[in-house]
Design a protein around this motif. Structure first.
Motif, PDB file in Angstrom:
ATOM      1  N   ASP A 114       0.829  -1.204   0.000  1.00  0.00           N
ATOM      2  CA  ASP A 114       0.000   0.000   0.000  1.00  0.00           C
ATOM      3  C   ASP A 114       0.868   1.261   0.000  1.00  0.00           C
ATOM      4  OD1 ASP A 114      -2.309   1.418  -0.108  1.00  0.00           O
ATOM      5  OD2 ASP A 114      -2.966   0.999   1.941  1.00  0.00           O
ATOM      6  N   VAL A 115       0.366   2.259  -0.724  1.00  0.00           N
ATOM      7  CA  VAL A 115       1.043   3.549  -0.824  1.00  0.00           C
ATOM      8  C   VAL A 115       0.066   4.617  -0.362  1.00  0.00           C
ATOM      9  CG1 VAL A 115       2.234   5.152  -2.356  1.00  0.00           C
ATOM     10  CG2 VAL A 115       2.322   2.695  -2.825  1.00  0.00           C
ATOM     11  N   PHE A 116       0.527   5.509   0.508  1.00  0.00           N
ATOM     12  CA  PHE A 116      -0.328   6.583   1.002  1.00  0.00           C
ATOM     13  C   PHE A 116      -0.043   7.864   0.212  1.00  0.00           C
ATOM     14  CE2 PHE A 116      -0.778   3.480   4.226  1.00  0.00           C
ATOM     15  CZ  PHE A 116      -2.011   3.717   4.807  1.00  0.00           C
ATOM     16  N   VAL A 117      -1.133   8.481  -0.245  1.00  0.00           N
ATOM     17  CA  VAL A 117      -1.031   9.655  -1.111  1.00  0.00           C
ATOM     18  C   VAL A 117      -1.900  10.758  -0.536  1.00  0.00           C
ATOM     19  CG1 VAL A 117      -1.530  10.528  -3.436  1.00  0.00           C
ATOM     20  CG2 VAL A 117      -0.644   8.208  -3.140  1.00  0.00           C
ATOM     21  N   MET A 118      -1.452  12.005  -0.639  1.00  0.00           N
ATOM     22  CA  MET A 118      -2.275  13.137  -0.247  1.00  0.00           C
ATOM     23  C   MET A 118      -3.362  13.306  -1.301  1.00  0.00           C
ATOM     24  SD  MET A 118      -0.857  14.004   2.562  1.00  0.00           S
ATOM     25  CE  MET A 118      -1.582  15.597   2.937  1.00  0.00           C
ATOM     26  N   MET A 119      -4.615  13.140  -0.891  1.00  0.00           N
ATOM     27  CA  MET A 119      -5.685  13.093  -1.893  1.00  0.00           C
ATOM     28  C   MET A 119      -7.034  13.451  -1.300  1.00  0.00           C
ATOM     29  SD  MET A 119      -6.717   9.068  -2.265  1.00  0.00           S
ATOM     30  CE  MET A 119      -5.197   8.141  -2.063  1.00  0.00           C
ATOM     31  N   ASP A 120      -7.972  13.697  -2.207  1.00  0.00           N
ATOM     32  CA  ASP A 120      -9.396  13.665  -1.910  1.00  0.00           C
ATOM     33  C   ASP A 120      -9.845  12.283  -2.379  1.00  0.00           C
ATOM     34  OD1 ASP A 120     -12.175  13.665  -2.173  1.00  0.00           O
ATOM     35  OD2 ASP A 120     -12.280  15.779  -2.681  1.00  0.00           O
ATOM     36  N   PRO A 121     -10.109  11.346  -1.467  1.00  0.00           N
ATOM     37  CA  PRO A 121     -10.358   9.957  -1.881  1.00  0.00           C
ATOM     38  C   PRO A 121     -11.567   9.810  -2.794  1.00  0.00           C
ATOM     39  CG  PRO A 121     -10.858  10.268   0.453  1.00  0.00           C
ATOM     40  CD  PRO A 121     -10.160  11.501   0.001  1.00  0.00           C
ATOM     41  N   ARG A 122     -12.612  10.612  -2.584  1.00  0.00           N
ATOM     42  CA  ARG A 122     -13.792  10.502  -3.447  1.00  0.00           C
ATOM     43  C   ARG A 122     -13.460  10.909  -4.873  1.00  0.00           C
ATOM     44  NH1 ARG A 122     -17.406  13.272  -5.969  1.00  0.00           N
ATOM     45  NH2 ARG A 122     -16.392  15.221  -5.404  1.00  0.00           N
ATOM     46  N   ARG A 123     -12.689  11.980  -5.020  1.00  0.00           N
ATOM     47  CA  ARG A 123     -12.330  12.458  -6.363  1.00  0.00           C
ATOM     48  C   ARG A 123     -11.390  11.472  -7.054  1.00  0.00           C
ATOM     49  NH1 ARG A 123     -14.381  16.567  -9.188  1.00  0.00           N
ATOM     50  NH2 ARG A 123     -12.560  17.895  -9.424  1.00  0.00           N
ATOM     51  N   LEU A 124     -10.408  10.958  -6.314  1.00  0.00           N
ATOM     52  CA  LEU A 124      -9.446  10.050  -6.936  1.00  0.00           C
ATOM     53  C   LEU A 124     -10.097   8.703  -7.252  1.00  0.00           C
ATOM     54  CD1 LEU A 124      -6.594  10.679  -7.766  1.00  0.00           C
ATOM     55  CD2 LEU A 124      -5.767   9.405  -5.798  1.00  0.00           C
ATOM     56  N   GLU A 125     -11.057   8.287  -6.441  1.00  0.00           N
ATOM     57  CA  GLU A 125     -11.795   7.066  -6.764  1.00  0.00           C
ATOM     58  C   GLU A 125     -12.527   7.236  -8.095  1.00  0.00           C
ATOM     59  OE1 GLU A 125     -15.651   4.605  -5.110  1.00  0.00           O
ATOM     60  OE2 GLU A 125     -14.333   5.537  -3.628  1.00  0.00           O
ATOM     61  N   ARG A 126     -13.053   8.430  -8.345  1.00  0.00           N
ATOM     62  CA  ARG A 126     -13.734   8.698  -9.623  1.00  0.00           C
ATOM     63  C   ARG A 126     -12.758   8.506 -10.794  1.00  0.00           C
ATOM     64  NH1 ARG A 126     -18.100  11.754 -11.831  1.00  0.00           N
ATOM     65  NH2 ARG A 126     -18.132  11.098 -13.998  1.00  0.00           N
ATOM     66  N   VAL A 127     -11.514   8.902 -10.606  1.00  0.00           N
ATOM     67  CA  VAL A 127     -10.494   8.701 -11.644  1.00  0.00           C
ATOM     68  C   VAL A 127     -10.365   7.220 -11.980  1.00  0.00           C
ATOM     69  CG1 VAL A 127      -7.998   8.746 -12.069  1.00  0.00           C
ATOM     70  CG2 VAL A 127      -9.143  10.781 -11.200  1.00  0.00           C
ATOM     71  N   PHE A 128     -10.207   6.390 -10.947  1.00  0.00           N
ATOM     72  CA  PHE A 128      -9.994   4.962 -11.190  1.00  0.00           C
ATOM     73  C   PHE A 128     -11.246   4.294 -11.762  1.00  0.00           C
ATOM     74  CE2 PHE A 128      -6.834   5.664  -7.624  1.00  0.00           C
ATOM     75  CZ  PHE A 128      -5.758   5.750  -8.479  1.00  0.00           C
ATOM     76  N   ILE A 129     -12.420   4.739 -11.318  1.00  0.00           N
ATOM     77  CA  ILE A 129     -13.658   4.197 -11.886  1.00  0.00           C
ATOM     78  C   ILE A 129     -13.727   4.526 -13.372  1.00  0.00           C
ATOM     79  CG2 ILE A 129     -16.176   4.469 -11.934  1.00  0.00           C
ATOM     80  CD1 ILE A 129     -16.092   4.741  -8.889  1.00  0.00           C
ATOM     81  N   ASN A 130     -13.437   5.781 -13.722  1.00  0.00           N
ATOM     82  CA  ASN A 130     -13.484   6.177 -15.133  1.00  0.00           C
ATOM     83  C   ASN A 130     -12.523   5.354 -15.985  1.00  0.00           C
ATOM     84  OD1 ASN A 130     -15.376   8.117 -14.561  1.00  0.00           O
ATOM     85  ND2 ASN A 130     -13.990   9.861 -14.732  1.00  0.00           N
ATOM     86  N   LEU A 131     -11.315   5.155 -15.487  1.00  0.00           N
ATOM     87  CA  LEU A 131     -10.304   4.442 -16.270  1.00  0.00           C
ATOM     88  C   LEU A 131     -10.609   2.947 -16.360  1.00  0.00           C
ATOM     89  CD1 LEU A 131      -7.072   6.255 -15.014  1.00  0.00           C
ATOM     90  CD2 LEU A 131      -8.245   6.566 -17.199  1.00  0.00           C
ATOM     91  N   ILE A 132     -11.060   2.364 -15.256  1.00  0.00           N
ATOM     92  CA  ILE A 132     -11.402   0.938 -15.282  1.00  0.00           C
ATOM     93  C   ILE A 132     -12.610   0.709 -16.190  1.00  0.00           C
ATOM     94  CG2 ILE A 132     -12.215  -1.018 -13.911  1.00  0.00           C
ATOM     95  CD1 ILE A 132     -10.618   0.233 -11.529  1.00  0.00           C
ATOM     96  N   GLU A 133     -13.632   1.562 -16.065  1.00  0.00           N
ATOM     97  CA  GLU A 133     -14.810   1.443 -16.932  1.00  0.00           C
ATOM     98  C   GLU A 133     -14.414   1.555 -18.398  1.00  0.00           C
ATOM     99  OE1 GLU A 133     -17.621   4.393 -15.741  1.00  0.00           O
ATOM    100  OE2 GLU A 133     -18.672   3.040 -14.378  1.00  0.00           O
ATOM    101  N   ASN A 134     -13.524   2.490 -18.685  1.00  0.00           N
ATOM    102  CA  ASN A 134     -13.070   2.672 -20.064  1.00  0.00           C
ATOM    103  C   ASN A 134     -12.397   1.402 -20.576  1.00  0.00           C
ATOM    104  OD1 ASN A 134     -12.649   4.859 -22.233  1.00  0.00           O
ATOM    105  ND2 ASN A 134     -10.616   3.971 -22.036  1.00  0.00           N
ATOM    106  N   GLY A 135     -11.563   0.793 -19.725  1.00  0.00           N
ATOM    107  CA  GLY A 135     -10.907  -0.446 -20.112  1.00  0.00           C
ATOM    108  C   GLY A 135     -11.892  -1.581 -20.312  1.00  0.00           C
ATOM    109  N   VAL A 136     -12.855  -1.699 -19.392  1.00  0.00           N
ATOM    110  CA  VAL A 136     -13.856  -2.766 -19.484  1.00  0.00           C
ATOM    111  C   VAL A 136     -14.687  -2.618 -20.750  1.00  0.00           C
ATOM    112  CG1 VAL A 136     -15.985  -3.642 -18.428  1.00  0.00           C
ATOM    113  CG2 VAL A 136     -13.976  -3.198 -17.000  1.00  0.00           C
ATOM    114  N   GLN A 137     -15.068  -1.384 -21.082  1.00  0.00           N
ATOM    115  CA  GLN A 137     -15.909  -1.143 -22.254  1.00  0.00           C
ATOM    116  C   GLN A 137     -15.199  -1.473 -23.565  1.00  0.00           C
ATOM    117  OE1 GLN A 137     -16.825   2.926 -21.441  1.00  0.00           O
ATOM    118  NE2 GLN A 137     -18.469   2.442 -19.991  1.00  0.00           N
ATOM    119  N   HIS A 138     -13.884  -1.422 -23.555  1.00  0.00           N
ATOM    120  CA  HIS A 138     -13.133  -1.685 -24.785  1.00  0.00           C
ATOM    121  C   HIS A 138     -12.459  -3.052 -24.794  1.00  0.00           C
ATOM    122  CE1 HIS A 138     -13.561   2.726 -24.972  1.00  0.00           C
ATOM    123  NE2 HIS A 138     -13.539   2.542 -26.257  1.00  0.00           N
ATOM    124  N   ALA A 139     -12.621  -3.796 -23.718  1.00  0.00           N
ATOM    125  CA  ALA A 139     -11.988  -5.116 -23.637  1.00  0.00           C
ATOM    126  C   ALA A 139     -12.904  -6.167 -24.260  1.00  0.00           C
ATOM    127  CB  ALA A 139     -11.699  -5.475 -22.180  1.00  0.00           C
TER     128      ALA A 139
END
Length: 216
Positions: A114-139
């Motif tokens: 695990d790596v700890f990062v200075m973040m807004d967890p809700r906003r950064l979670e949105r980043v990963f959801i967007n990228l994972i969804e994008n990958g799933v939609q094109h896989a």
């Protein structure tokens, strides 16, 4: 005065691009809603269920567009706190699990410390959801979307790679991939990756897209 004139011109150009994109995306569901209402009007005694379901679908598309627009235009105001990437990425994977299952795509997270990062967890979670969804939609079916986290030895930097096994991105599209309202996916608004880039920049990071020589 010249500097201010250039700034106004750039602002108006950006505003014009956004307004044009919004108008284009709103027009299609509004046309569909209008057509459904007209069809319903000439068949008043028909079972309304198909009309209602279709209308709800189009209204849902408009609601999604409005949510994305608000997210894209939201000012960057957040309090930095240290959160672990493990929990944030795990939440994003769970949010995408049903869609991945429906498409017969596996989401695989490579083991990482695990790596700890200075973040807004809700906003950064949105980043990963967007990228994972994008990958799933094109896989393709029966393939996987893989998430890899690599931290520098001194833990001051971390890289997160999300890889799919799809057909990749056309070379001419790569420079536009994070442009608002640019999308090659049917039904897509083209705001997900633009929102992703904005949030990553808020966190003093950077995001890029590329084709894997092995595919995807």
């Amino acid at each position: 005065e010249l500097h201010e004139s250039v700034r106004r011109s750039e602002t108006m150009a950006q505003l014009g691009s956004i307004v044009s994109g919004v108008a284009h995306e709103v027009r299609n569901p509004l046309f569909a809603i209008s057509s459904l209402v007209d069809a319903w009007a000439v068949q008043p005694h028909r079972d309304p269920t198909p009309f209602v379901d279709a209308l709800r679908g189009e209204v849902g598309r408009l609601r999604t567009l409005m949510v994305d627009l608000l997210e894209y235009g939201r000012p960057a105001k957040w309090t930095r706190q240290a959160y672990g990437l493990h929990d944030v990425i795990g939440s994003a994977v769970r949010a995408c699990a049903l869609d991945a299952q429906a498409r017969r795509v596996r989401i695989v997270t490579a083991a990482f410390e695990d790596v700890f990062v200075m973040m807004d967890p809700r906003r950064l979670e949105r980043v990963f959801i967007n990228l994972i969804e994008n990958g799933v939609q094109h896989a393709p079916a029966d393939s996987e979307v893989r998430i890899e986290v690599t931290a520098a030895t001194d833990r001051t930097q971390v890289a997160i790679a999300i890889r799919d096994q799809g057909t990749g991105i056309a070379p001419e599209d790569l420079p536009r991939i994070f442009t608002p309202f640019f999308s090659r996916r049917t039904g897509g608004f083209g705001l997900g990756l633009a929102i992703t880039e904005r949030i990553v920049l808020e966190h003093q990071g950077k995001v890029s897209a590329a084709n894997n020589p092995a595919g995807g």
